[in-house]
Design an enzyme around this catalytic site. Structure first.
Site, PDB file in Angstrom:
ATOM      1  N   HIS A 180      37.245  39.852  47.272  1.00 36.96           N
ATOM      2  CA  HIS A 180      37.919  40.469  48.412  1.00 36.96           C
ATOM      3  C   HIS A 180      37.595  39.788  49.731  1.00 36.96           C
ATOM      4  CE1 HIS A 180      38.276  43.314  45.175  1.00 36.96           C
ATOM      5  NE2 HIS A 180      36.985  43.587  45.195  1.00 36.96           N
ATOM      6  N   ARG A 207      41.198  51.825  43.218  1.00 41.14           N
ATOM      7  CA  ARG A 207      39.963  52.088  43.968  1.00 41.14           C
ATOM      8  C   ARG A 207      40.214  51.958  45.482  1.00 41.14           C
ATOM      9  NH1 ARG A 207      35.162  48.932  41.268  1.00 41.14           N
ATOM     10  NH2 ARG A 207      34.037  50.324  42.678  1.00 41.14           N
ATOM     11  N   ARG A 238      39.509  46.819  47.993  1.00 43.28           N
ATOM     12  CA  ARG A 238      39.422  46.150  46.688  1.00 43.28           C
ATOM     13  C   ARG A 238      40.800  45.707  46.184  1.00 43.28           C
ATOM     14  NH1 ARG A 238      34.046  47.000  45.099  1.00 43.28           N
ATOM     15  NH2 ARG A 238      33.295  48.967  45.932  1.00 43.28           N
ATOM     16  N   LEU A 254      36.273  44.290  35.597  1.00 41.05           N
ATOM     17  CA  LEU A 254      35.978  45.361  34.648  1.00 41.05           C
ATOM     18  C   LEU A 254      36.750  46.620  35.012  1.00 41.05           C
ATOM     19  CD1 LEU A 254      32.225  44.552  34.841  1.00 41.05           C
ATOM     20  CD2 LEU A 254      33.455  44.531  32.676  1.00 41.05           C
ATOM     21  N   SER A 255      36.708  46.959  36.284  1.00 40.51           N
ATOM     22  CA  SER A 255      37.372  48.184  36.751  1.00 40.51           C
ATOM     23  C   SER A 255      38.794  47.866  37.197  1.00 40.51           C
ATOM     24  CB  SER A 255      36.583  48.777  37.922  1.00 40.51           C
ATOM     25  OG  SER A 255      36.613  47.891  39.035  1.00 40.51           O
ATOM     26  N   ASP A 265      39.401  28.221  47.637  1.00 39.76           N
ATOM     27  CA  ASP A 265      39.596  26.788  47.877  1.00 39.76           C
ATOM     28  C   ASP A 265      38.968  25.941  46.765  1.00 39.76           C
ATOM     29  OD1 ASP A 265      41.045  27.291  50.152  1.00 39.76           O
ATOM     30  OD2 ASP A 265      39.458  26.750  51.558  1.00 39.76           O
ATOM     31  N   ALA A 295      32.468  41.167  44.310  1.00 37.71           N
ATOM     32  CA  ALA A 295      32.811  41.490  45.707  1.00 37.71           C
ATOM     33  C   ALA A 295      33.435  40.308  46.440  1.00 37.71           C
ATOM     34  CB  ALA A 295      31.569  41.981  46.442  1.00 37.71           C
ATOM     35  N   ARG A 346      24.142  49.445  36.647  1.00 31.57           N
ATOM     36  CA  ARG A 346      24.913  49.552  37.886  1.00 31.57           C
ATOM     37  C   ARG A 346      26.177  50.385  37.660  1.00 31.57           C
ATOM     38  NH1 ARG A 346      28.972  45.014  40.233  1.00 31.57           N
ATOM     39  NH2 ARG A 346      29.458  46.058  42.185  1.00 31.57           N
TER      40      ARG A 346
HETATM   41  C1  DQA Z   1      34.532  44.089  40.118  1.00 30.87           C
HETATM   42  C2  DQA Z   1      35.317  44.837  41.198  1.00 30.87           C
HETATM   43  C3  DQA Z   1      34.842  44.462  42.586  1.00 30.87           C
HETATM   44  O1  DQA Z   1      35.573  45.172  43.571  1.00 30.87           O
HETATM   45  C4  DQA Z   1      33.373  44.793  42.745  1.00 30.87           C
HETATM   46  O2  DQA Z   1      32.902  44.350  44.013  1.00 30.87           O
HETATM   47  C5  DQA Z   1      32.531  44.269  41.646  1.00 30.87           C
HETATM   48  C6  DQA Z   1      33.033  44.311  40.269  1.00 30.87           C
HETATM   49  C7  DQA Z   1      34.916  44.539  38.690  1.00 30.87           C
HETATM   50  O3  DQA Z   1      34.617  43.808  37.760  1.00 30.87           O
HETATM   51  O4  DQA Z   1      35.506  45.621  38.518  1.00 30.87           O
HETATM   52  O5  DQA Z   1      31.384  43.879  41.854  1.00 30.87           O
HETATM   53  O6  DQA Z   1      34.817  42.709  40.230  1.00 30.87           O
END
Ligand code: DQA
Length: 143
Positions: A79, A106, A110, A100-101, A86, A76, A17
């Site tokens: 967000h 971005r 996000r 990770l990112s 909760d 995801a 991915r």
């Molecule tokens: C993520 C960042 C999120 O925005 C994205 O939807 C992911 C991976 C990351 O690890 O960078 O699925 O959580």
């Protein structure tokens, strides 16, 4: 010390991915490395991944009384998910959010996280090394 590592939707597809954003290791490879890293520090880790919000909520709830710390990449759901926020508030387990990112470099959507505000802290942009940093952070905070 027992730590639960929870990964959210689409992280089961790591390796193939969007490798330019998320790296080329599979989730299984990343988890093996985390396990070894934690083992060397005397920490036991368990892993859980789901693409389903309610399953992540259930897992966080079931961690109460069983795990000392939580490492969470809600992917995801970061967000969008009031429910996961909760659940974290309900169990009060010290949690580090990992991405990770670098979500802050971005898309705008996000840059909102529903979950980080109820965590001890957040690590973003360090790739899979972020999970090891989170192990170190929890080890320090929980000792
Ligand atoms: C993520 C960042 C999120 O925005 C994205 O939807 C992911 C991976 C990351 O690890 O960078 O699925 O959580």
């Amino acid at each position: 010390m027992r730590i639960l590592v929870v990964n959210g939707p689409n992280l089961n597809m790591l390796g193939t991915r969007e490798p330019e954003k998320y790296g080329s290791k599979t989730l299984a490879q990343i988890n093996d490395e985390i396990k070894q890293f934690a083992f060397e520090k005397g920490i036991e880790v368990e892993f859980f991944q789901s693409n389903i919000e309610g399953e992540i909520v259930d897992k966080i709830q079931s961690a109460k009384g069983t795990f000392d710390g939580l490492i969470l990449n809600p992917a995801a759901y970061t967000h969008t998910s009031v429910a996961i926020r909760d659940a974290l508030l309900a169990v009060q387990i010290p949690t580090i959010e990992v991405h990770l990112s670098n979500v802050y470099s971005r898309e705008d959507f996000r840059q909102t996280t529903y979950t980080a505000g109820v965590c001890l802290g957040q690590i973003a942009g360090m790739g899979d090394y972020g999970y090891k940093l989170a192990i170190l952070a929890l080890a320090e905070k929980l000792k």
